[in-house]
Design an enzyme around this catalytic site. Sequence first.
Site, PDB file in Angstrom:
ATOM      1  CE  LYS B  83      -3.917   1.926   2.643  1.00 23.56           C
ATOM      2  NZ  LYS B  83      -4.801   1.694   3.814  1.00 23.56           N
ATOM      3  CB  SER B 161      -8.066   3.716   2.886  1.00 14.42           C
ATOM      4  OG  SER B 161      -7.254   3.155   3.874  1.00 14.42           O
ATOM      5  CB  SER B 185      -8.437   0.749   5.716  1.00  8.64           C
ATOM      6  OG  SER B 185      -9.134   1.965   5.847  1.00  8.64           O
TER       7      SER B 185
END
Lengths: 64, 494
Positions: B83, B161, B185
């Site tokens: 990420k 996210s 997330s």
Amino acid sequence: MKDPTRRDLAFTLVLPASLLAQETPPAAPADELGAARQQIQRNAEQLRAFQVPVATEPSIVFKP
Amino acid sequence: MAIVNDVFFATITELNKALRAKEFSATELTRAYLDRLEKSGPRYNALALILREQAIRQARAVEDDMKRERFRGPLQGVPYGAKDLLSVQGQITTWGAKPYAAQVFDYDATVVHKLARAGSILTGKLSMVELAGGGGYRYPSASLFGPGLNPWDISRWSGGSSSGSGSAVAAGLVPFAIGSETSGSILTPAAYCGVTGLRPTYGLVSRYGAMALSWTMDKIGPMCRSAEDCGLVLQVIAGKDDNDPASAGKSFYYAPQFTRELKTIRVGWNPRDFEEFADPATRPAFREALQVIRSFGVEMQEVSLGSLPYGAVTGTVISAEGSAAFEGLIESGRVDELADKKQIAGLRAGLDIGARDYLKAMRVRRLVQQEFRRILTNIDVLLAPSRYNVASRISEPLDRPAGTAAAKPSEATPPPTTPSASEPRPQPTAAGLRSLIPAGNLAGLPALSVPCGLAEGLPVALQFVSRPFTENLILTLGGEFQKRTDWHRRRPKV
């Protein structure tokens, strides 16, 4: 701004209204900052109304 | 040897076995994944940055080691994506946000360093919601990279996210990814994209080198093709780190063989979660999944979370900490460069939260921890849907009221009540485990999301939550579920 052409007008007449409605997302609040502050205020009021036992410590630990 | 399509959907164990059997080399495998990520990543807005040269260099070094039979474990030679809130030395790390589009760190995040030491090969940075959505966001497009698109249906959101991490694993662009969770997330994109996601106990995995959104709630965790893979990755990335002040100083050893017998495990659940709160289209899939869980022979007990203002606590803590973390961005005015207007407003407004309200939230948070200690005395694992609906459409706003299709987990809270002086313990509500995502995150508990079916052609998932530092228990249950079903093997058409 240019006047719409006949092609532009024809396009908007052909598209069904329902499709146009689907393409348009719901309106956001006019005052985003005001709405955000109101949400924070609502959270604060909810927490202030919530009683905690007096001996309850915050969930923070300090390590020397 | 040619790398066939099935390889892209193989588990870590399968890939490592194939590498050691010399079916293909680490470099061949890495190149194949790089090509796939570079070609198909943009289709889902999943790719933030391809790391081709670095990855091939790493792959060659790993290949050298393997030729010399210097074996480092099951992750050796296996590519992964990170990420884009994790720093990689000398590479751009955008945090998904325009103001940081050119940001470069001169060090690796601890997680990145540990995976490199294990021989895993970083192929790319994966997209995310800007600043991990800390200020709140209205649309999936709240990202420098555009909305995360779901490989199962690109008119749907991948979740956030950790959007790119979910999409990339689901589409076989990386064998596994590292995501993060403050409140939902990892679990949300895992559920929406039909992959297995693990949120470790707070403090088990170092946050050093990861963007800070909420210092007391951020956790780094794996998103993989199976529970077993999550266990193998967690074993590598967990552990003490003096660079992280919140490091719990504990290691993790993936050892499902030493978990208790299934029939001694007590599972807490609530029928309302599956039959009332879950979207009607998802209920048949959840019913079948529950049958599988019952077939384990575990003891199922009905349970509800006590009535506490989970949403208000989560909102106050994340808002206060997130806005403080980005104080410089907000004061400089560069916050206005963010993509989502609600996010901009939320970050600005968060600076208004005073000490009194923040500390009150943290005191109520202590009660949340006590509530879970109470529930998890007679119950070992909590079971609920990871999400109560399938992935929303890209054009839909995400901040609709709870109970409608696009509700985010933090908005699904039980009605607030004030306990009287003679009833200090929060009373169970009729709301089941609907607030398990915000509540579990407040308490720092580990959670595993496993795909458990399809509804309207889109994945649905179960979450298992347990006591701190008992990841082996939820990995065992998730692994058992995946031995008896094949939902984790299903793939979207890519």
